[in-house]
Design a protein around this motif. Sequence first.
Motif, PDB file in Angstrom:
ATOM      1  N   GLU A  37       0.860  -1.139  -0.221  1.00 25.83           N
ATOM      2  CA  GLU A  37      -0.035  -0.055  -0.080  1.00 25.83           C
ATOM      3  C   GLU A  37       0.912   1.361   0.089  1.00 25.83           C
ATOM      4  OE1 GLU A  37      -2.216  -3.318   1.009  1.00 25.83           O
ATOM      5  OE2 GLU A  37      -0.524  -2.596   2.156  1.00 25.83           O
ATOM      6  N   LEU A  38       2.153   1.198   0.647  1.00 21.69           N
ATOM      7  CA  LEU A  38       2.946   2.371   0.534  1.00 21.69           C
ATOM      8  C   LEU A  38       3.475   2.874  -0.863  1.00 21.69           C
ATOM      9  CD1 LEU A  38       5.388   1.630   3.576  1.00 21.69           C
ATOM     10  CD2 LEU A  38       3.387   3.034   3.511  1.00 21.69           C
ATOM     11  N   TRP A  39       3.153   1.861  -1.764  1.00 22.86           N
ATOM     12  CA  TRP A  39       3.685   2.140  -3.065  1.00 22.86           C
ATOM     13  C   TRP A  39       2.618   3.138  -3.964  1.00 22.86           C
ATOM     14  CZ3 TRP A  39       6.222  -2.084  -6.478  1.00 22.86           C
ATOM     15  CH2 TRP A  39       7.666  -2.284  -6.318  1.00 22.86           C
ATOM     16  N   ASN A  40       1.265   3.338  -3.371  1.00 23.65           N
ATOM     17  CA  ASN A  40       0.251   3.942  -3.796  1.00 23.65           C
ATOM     18  C   ASN A  40       1.014   5.365  -3.939  1.00 23.65           C
ATOM     19  OD1 ASN A  40      -1.288   1.789  -4.211  1.00 23.65           O
ATOM     20  ND2 ASN A  40      -2.526   2.460  -2.227  1.00 23.65           N
ATOM     21  N   VAL A  41       1.922   5.712  -2.782  1.00 22.02           N
ATOM     22  CA  VAL A  41       2.125   7.239  -2.915  1.00 22.02           C
ATOM     23  C   VAL A  41       3.727   7.170  -3.126  1.00 22.02           C
ATOM     24  CG1 VAL A  41       3.101   8.919  -0.875  1.00 22.02           C
ATOM     25  CG2 VAL A  41       0.814   7.703  -0.749  1.00 22.02           C
TER      26      VAL A  41
END
Length: 337
Positions: A37-41
Motif C-alpha cells: 500500500e505504501l507504493w500507492n504514494v
Amino acid sequence: MTNTLSKLLESNDAILADGATGTNLFNMGLQSGDAPELWNVDAPDKIRALYQGSVDAGSDLFLTNTFGGTAARLKLHDAHNRVAELNRIGAELGREIADKAGRPVVVAGSVGPTGEIMEPVGSLSHAEAVEMFHEQAEALKEGGVDVLWVETISAPEEFRAAAEAFALTDMPWCGTMSFDTAGRTMMGVTSADLAQLVETLPNPPIAFGANCGTGASDILRTVLGFAAQGTERPLISKGNAGIPKYVDGHIHYDGTPELMGQYAGMARDAGATIIGGCCGTMPDHLRKMREALDTTPRGERPTLDQITDALGPFTSASDGTDDDAAPERRTRRRRRA
C-alpha cells in the motif's frame, strides 16, 4: 443501487476480474515484508502499471492495491495514521486507469482481513472491526471506487463486521472467503456456510464467492458447493494459478496460461459469473482466460472427475461439507497429458 458492476452483470454472461497483486508487485521490485500500500504514494507509476496490465489483458474489473489497508495491518509498518491517504490514492490511481480504458471497467476497493482474531476466540471486538473497515471503506469511496470488495476472509464474524461497515459507507460490495483448509476456511467455514451467511446480512453483497485457497481444482469444487445451495446471487471465483512450489528460494505457481484458460471456462460452467485469478496470476494468464470466456461455448456443469482430469487433483479428499462427498479416487487422478 445502480453501479457499473451491476450493469455489467446484467449484460454479460461472465465478467473477467484481475489476477494477482502481490505476485505482480514482487516482479516490479517489492520486497518481502514491505507494505504494498505504501507504493500507492511512493511508486504510483508501478501501481498504474499493475492496474493497466489487467485492463490491457481484458479484465472487466480490477482490485485496488489496498488489501492491507486497515489500521491493524498498516500498524505493522508504522503507517496506521495513513489509512485515509493510502486507500484514497490507491483508489484514485485505479479510477484514472479505468476512466481511460474506453470501455466499462469496474474499480473494486480491496479490503483484506485485519489480521486480528475476533471475539470470542480473540481480542478484536465487533465494534473495533467495524470501525477499522469503515475507515478504510470511506477512503476508498472518496477515491472513486465503484464497489467495495472484501476478500480472503476466514471468520464469519469478520465478514459480518465488513458488511456492517460497508452499510455505514453506503456502498455496494462483494465478498469472498478463502477455502484453504480441506475445503474450509481457516476458521472452519464451508461453502454452504458462506452461501447461507450472506442471506442473513441486512445488506447482502452484490456477489460472493471464493478467492485464493489452494489450486484451481479446489476452488471450482467450492464454486460447485455454492451453486448446490441454490443461491441466485452472482458467484465469484478468483483462484490461484496452480499450486505454489518453492523453487530456488522463491515461490512459483505451476499454473500455465493454458491451464488458467481451462479454469476460466470451467468456472463459468460451474456457476461463477465473476472469474479471475489470485496468487501467481499474471497478465499472460488473464489473456488466456479472456480468450476462453470469449470463444468457448458454455457447457454443462462439470463433474468432479472432469475438473481433476482438466486441472489436476484436489488437495484434499473432501470439500468440507460432507466427508463422503468426494471419494478418495477423485483426489488421485493424474492430469491428462
